[in-house]
Structures are given as C-alpha cells and as structure tokens.
Scaffold this motif. Structure first.
Motif, PDB file in Angstrom:
ATOM      1  N   HIS A   1     130.508 -41.151 -43.208  1.00  0.00           N
ATOM      2  CA  HIS A   1     132.095 -41.438 -43.150  1.00  0.00           C
ATOM      3  C   HIS A   1     132.637 -40.026 -42.852  1.00  0.00           C
ATOM      4  O   HIS A   1     133.669 -40.372 -41.970  1.00  0.00           O
ATOM      5  N   ASP A   2     132.078 -39.048 -43.306  1.00  0.00           N
ATOM      6  CA  ASP A   2     132.892 -37.870 -43.021  1.00  0.00           C
ATOM      7  C   ASP A   2     132.796 -37.470 -41.602  1.00  0.00           C
ATOM      8  O   ASP A   2     133.653 -37.056 -40.887  1.00  0.00           O
ATOM      9  N   TRP A   3     131.788 -37.892 -40.835  1.00  0.00           N
ATOM     10  CA  TRP A   3     131.424 -37.421 -39.392  1.00  0.00           C
ATOM     11  C   TRP A   3     132.326 -38.312 -38.704  1.00  0.00           C
ATOM     12  O   TRP A   3     133.063 -37.894 -37.812  1.00  0.00           O
ATOM     13  N   ASN A   4     132.401 -39.466 -38.938  1.00  0.00           N
ATOM     14  CA  ASN A   4     133.131 -40.554 -38.370  1.00  0.00           C
ATOM     15  C   ASN A   4     134.842 -40.093 -38.264  1.00  0.00           C
ATOM     16  O   ASN A   4     135.511 -40.353 -37.360  1.00  0.00           O
ATOM     17  N   ALA A   5     134.986 -39.838 -39.593  1.00  0.00           N
ATOM     18  CA  ALA A   5     136.388 -39.327 -39.630  1.00  0.00           C
ATOM     19  C   ALA A   5     136.843 -38.317 -38.865  1.00  0.00           C
ATOM     20  O   ALA A   5     138.034 -38.102 -38.213  1.00  0.00           O
ATOM     21  N   ARG A   6     135.947 -37.001 -38.725  1.00  0.00           N
ATOM     22  CA  ARG A   6     136.085 -36.144 -37.799  1.00  0.00           C
ATOM     23  C   ARG A   6     136.349 -36.750 -36.206  1.00  0.00           C
ATOM     24  O   ARG A   6     137.354 -36.307 -35.378  1.00  0.00           O
ATOM     25  N   VAL A   7     135.256 -37.316 -35.976  1.00  0.00           N
ATOM     26  CA  VAL A   7     135.540 -37.972 -34.585  1.00  0.00           C
ATOM     27  C   VAL A   7     136.617 -38.739 -34.225  1.00  0.00           C
ATOM     28  O   VAL A   7     137.401 -38.441 -33.277  1.00  0.00           O
ATOM     29  N   MET A   8     136.996 -39.445 -35.300  1.00  0.00           N
ATOM     30  CA  MET A   8     138.173 -40.344 -34.841  1.00  0.00           C
ATOM     31  C   MET A   8     139.343 -39.661 -35.001  1.00  0.00           C
ATOM     32  O   MET A   8     140.449 -39.705 -34.191  1.00  0.00           O
ATOM     33  N   GLY A   9     139.523 -38.622 -35.683  1.00  0.00           N
ATOM     34  CA  GLY A   9     140.610 -37.615 -35.862  1.00  0.00           C
ATOM     35  C   GLY A   9     140.756 -36.946 -34.602  1.00  0.00           C
ATOM     36  O   GLY A   9     141.960 -36.874 -33.853  1.00  0.00           O
ATOM     37  N   ALA A  10     139.885 -36.431 -33.866  1.00  0.00           N
ATOM     38  CA  ALA A  10     139.892 -35.869 -32.586  1.00  0.00           C
ATOM     39  C   ALA A  10     140.162 -36.709 -31.385  1.00  0.00           C
ATOM     40  O   ALA A  10     140.721 -36.144 -30.495  1.00  0.00           O
ATOM     41  N   TYR A  11     139.839 -38.002 -31.541  1.00  0.00           N
ATOM     42  CA  TYR A  11     139.919 -38.933 -30.438  1.00  0.00           C
ATOM     43  C   TYR A  11     141.153 -40.079 -30.829  1.00  0.00           C
ATOM     44  O   TYR A  11     141.411 -40.953 -30.403  1.00  0.00           O
ATOM     45  N   ALA A  12     141.963 -39.581 -31.610  1.00  0.00           N
ATOM     46  CA  ALA A  12     142.933 -40.452 -32.229  1.00  0.00           C
ATOM     47  C   ALA A  12     143.776 -41.317 -31.441  1.00  0.00           C
ATOM     48  O   ALA A  12     144.007 -42.576 -31.455  1.00  0.00           O
ATOM     49  N   ASP A  13     144.144 -40.586 -30.375  1.00  0.00           N
ATOM     50  CA  ASP A  13     145.185 -41.026 -29.289  1.00  0.00           C
ATOM     51  C   ASP A  13     144.420 -42.058 -28.479  1.00  0.00           C
ATOM     52  O   ASP A  13     145.227 -42.593 -27.394  1.00  0.00           O
ATOM     53  N   ARG A  14     143.069 -42.401 -28.397  1.00  0.00           N
ATOM     54  CA  ARG A  14     142.279 -43.182 -27.550  1.00  0.00           C
ATOM     55  C   ARG A  14     141.523 -44.170 -28.368  1.00  0.00           C
ATOM     56  O   ARG A  14     140.936 -44.900 -27.829  1.00  0.00           O
ATOM     57  N   ILE A  15     141.889 -44.267 -29.514  1.00  0.00           N
ATOM     58  CA  ILE A  15     141.198 -45.282 -30.485  1.00  0.00           C
ATOM     59  C   ILE A  15     142.408 -46.181 -31.065  1.00  0.00           C
ATOM     60  O   ILE A  15     143.175 -45.954 -31.545  1.00  0.00           O
ATOM     61  N   PHE A  16     142.163 -47.413 -30.659  1.00  0.00           N
ATOM     62  CA  PHE A  16     143.048 -48.461 -31.084  1.00  0.00           C
ATOM     63  C   PHE A  16     143.038 -49.584 -31.984  1.00  0.00           C
ATOM     64  O   PHE A  16     143.686 -50.442 -32.408  1.00  0.00           O
ATOM     65  N   TYR A  17     141.430 -49.728 -32.376  1.00  0.00           N
ATOM     66  CA  TYR A  17     141.148 -50.807 -33.431  1.00  0.00           C
ATOM     67  C   TYR A  17     141.436 -50.314 -34.822  1.00  0.00           C
ATOM     68  O   TYR A  17     141.098 -50.845 -35.730  1.00  0.00           O
ATOM     69  N   ARG A  18     141.995 -49.202 -35.111  1.00  0.00           N
ATOM     70  CA  ARG A  18     142.367 -48.813 -36.518  1.00  0.00           C
ATOM     71  C   ARG A  18     143.915 -48.884 -36.813  1.00  0.00           C
ATOM     72  O   ARG A  18     144.415 -48.532 -37.640  1.00  0.00           O
ATOM     73  N   GLN A  19     144.529 -49.327 -35.583  1.00  0.00           N
ATOM     74  CA  GLN A  19     146.176 -49.638 -35.725  1.00  0.00           C
ATOM     75  C   GLN A  19     146.426 -51.115 -36.447  1.00  0.00           C
ATOM     76  O   GLN A  19     145.669 -51.835 -36.008  1.00  0.00           O
TER      77      GLN A  19
END
Length: 255
Positions: A237-255
C-alpha cells in the motif's frame, strides 16, 4: 466412455485449444505486441494518458489492466455507462448500445483523453458501431489507437457501422487475437451449439504482454516504470501510494 472421463477430456481439450491460440498469437503477433508496448511507453515518457475500452465481455481484458498488481498505474478504463461490464440489466441492453451511432463521439468528447494519448480498443468482432466510431473519432482527435480484435470476423461478417468498416480499419496498430468466428472452441455430439469460448483468455494475455513490454521498454530508456504492487504483500500500500502520488495527474480511477 464414462461421464467423468468425457468431462476430463473436455477440460483438457479446452486447455489445448486455448494454448494453441496463445501460441499462434505469440508467434504471429509478437512484433506488433512489442510495437504496442512501445506506444504505451512513449505515452508514459511524454507525460500522456493511457486508456483501455471494451464493451460487454470485451471489457474484461480492459479492466484486467487497470489498478492491477504488477501493472502500470497509469492504465485507465474508459467507461461507457451501460456498456462496460456484464452487470447491465437487462443484459441485452449492452449489446443494443454497441450499435448506437454517436455514442462513442459523445464519450470521447467528454473524456480526459487528449491528442498524443493512447487508447486501446478491444472488440472481438470489431463490427459494431461503438468500437468503430470510437477508433475513428479518437484518431481524428490525435489519439493513438491500438485495436485488439479478431480479423477473421471482418472476413466472415458484415460491418454494423455506417462506414462499412471494422475496428481493424481505423487503428494505428492492430493486434489480431486469432479467435475464430463464434468464439467457441469445442463441439460434442448431443450438444447442438459449439461451446467453451477462449477470447477472454487470449485477449487478456495480449493485454498483459503489451503492458509487460511497455514496462521493459521504459526501463531500457532509463525510466522507472510506474508499476503497482499487490496490496496483500507487506509494504504494498505504501509503494502504491507513492506511485499514485507521482502520477496523480494521469490516474483517473481514483476520482
């Protein structure tokens, strides 16, 4: 032959058929799958977005690449209400919507996709209005289109789109799943219809091979691929949080 023996034989026959199709795709489509992976890597490297789409059962391989352990965090699902998934009621509504002209353009015009992004469109037959129109409109918007389809359908059926074309006719790159028309691998005396479809197995493998190629290509270019880890392993979960934070502007399944 005893009933249990016949059942065992059918199970083995199904696996044999699926393995044969996978081998066909590996040998005949390998170069194109590598090229598709390079298109995904290009989008990641350039700050672009990646989406996948499929209607009905063709949505399953698309969904399999989204928010997936071992997959790219930037893979997004292009959702069309009433079409993506098999939970539509009545189930026949999804099939009907695939034949509606204008739906794909409305979806794309209101989606986050922009010129330079990549859209993977999955359609086994490639004959319905929705996937054909989606490919046409996406390319008109400057979006790169990868089509995953069975080319055999274009040779044995007629298009349901007003252009008379199939999905394969309107893509930057086409990956042929080699699935025979009808998508049923087995027959048996006493059963009137062929049965045991393999399109989900094969198409999911194509999608995962494409993503794997993209990850490897990015690494070869010195770019750390934005891969997700399983949330069921320590630190995932910590790993994924870092990756998602770095690419937040290109990830839309969290919105």
């Amino acid at each position: 032959m005893a009933e249990s023996d016949r059942s065992d034989r059918l199970a083995g026959n199904y696996f044999d058929a699926a393995i044969d199709l996978l081998r066909q795709v590996r040998d005949a489509e390998g170069d194109r799958i590598t090229a598709a992976g390079s298109l995904l890597a290009d989008a990641v490297a350039a700050g672009g977005r990646i989406f996948s789409f499929g209607a009905g059962h063709s949505s399953l391989p698309a969904q399999d690449t989204v928010y997936r352990a071992g997959g790219l965090a930037v893979m997004n699902l292009l959702s069309v209400p009433g079409v993506v998934g098999v939970d539509v009621r009545p189930a026949t509504l999804g099939s009907a919507l695939e034949r509606v002209d204008g739906l794909a353009a409305a979806v794309l015009d209101t989606s986050p996709l922009e010129a330079g992004d990549v859209l993977v469109i999955i359609s086994l037959s490639g004959r319905n209005a929705l996937p054909v129109e989606m490919a046409l409109h996406a390319r008109a918007l400057g979006i790169k289109v990868i089509g995953v389809t069975s080319v055999a359908y274009a040779e044995a059926t007629t298009s349901r789109h007003s252009s008379g074309g199939f999905l394969k006719d309107h893509c930057d790159l086409v990956l042929d799943s080699r699935i025979p028309v009808g998508d049923a691998e087995l027959t048996l005396p006493g059963i009137d219809a062929p049965f045991a479809p393999a399109s989900t197995v094969v198409t999911s493998a194509i999608m995962q091979a494409m993503v794997a190629t993209a990850a490897g290509t990015l690494a070869e270019r010195g770019i750390d691929p934005p891969l997700l880890r399983s949330g069921n392993v320590d630190g995932g979960h910590d790993w994924n949080a870092r990756v998602m934070g770095a690419y937040a502007d290109r990830i839309f399944y969290r919105q």
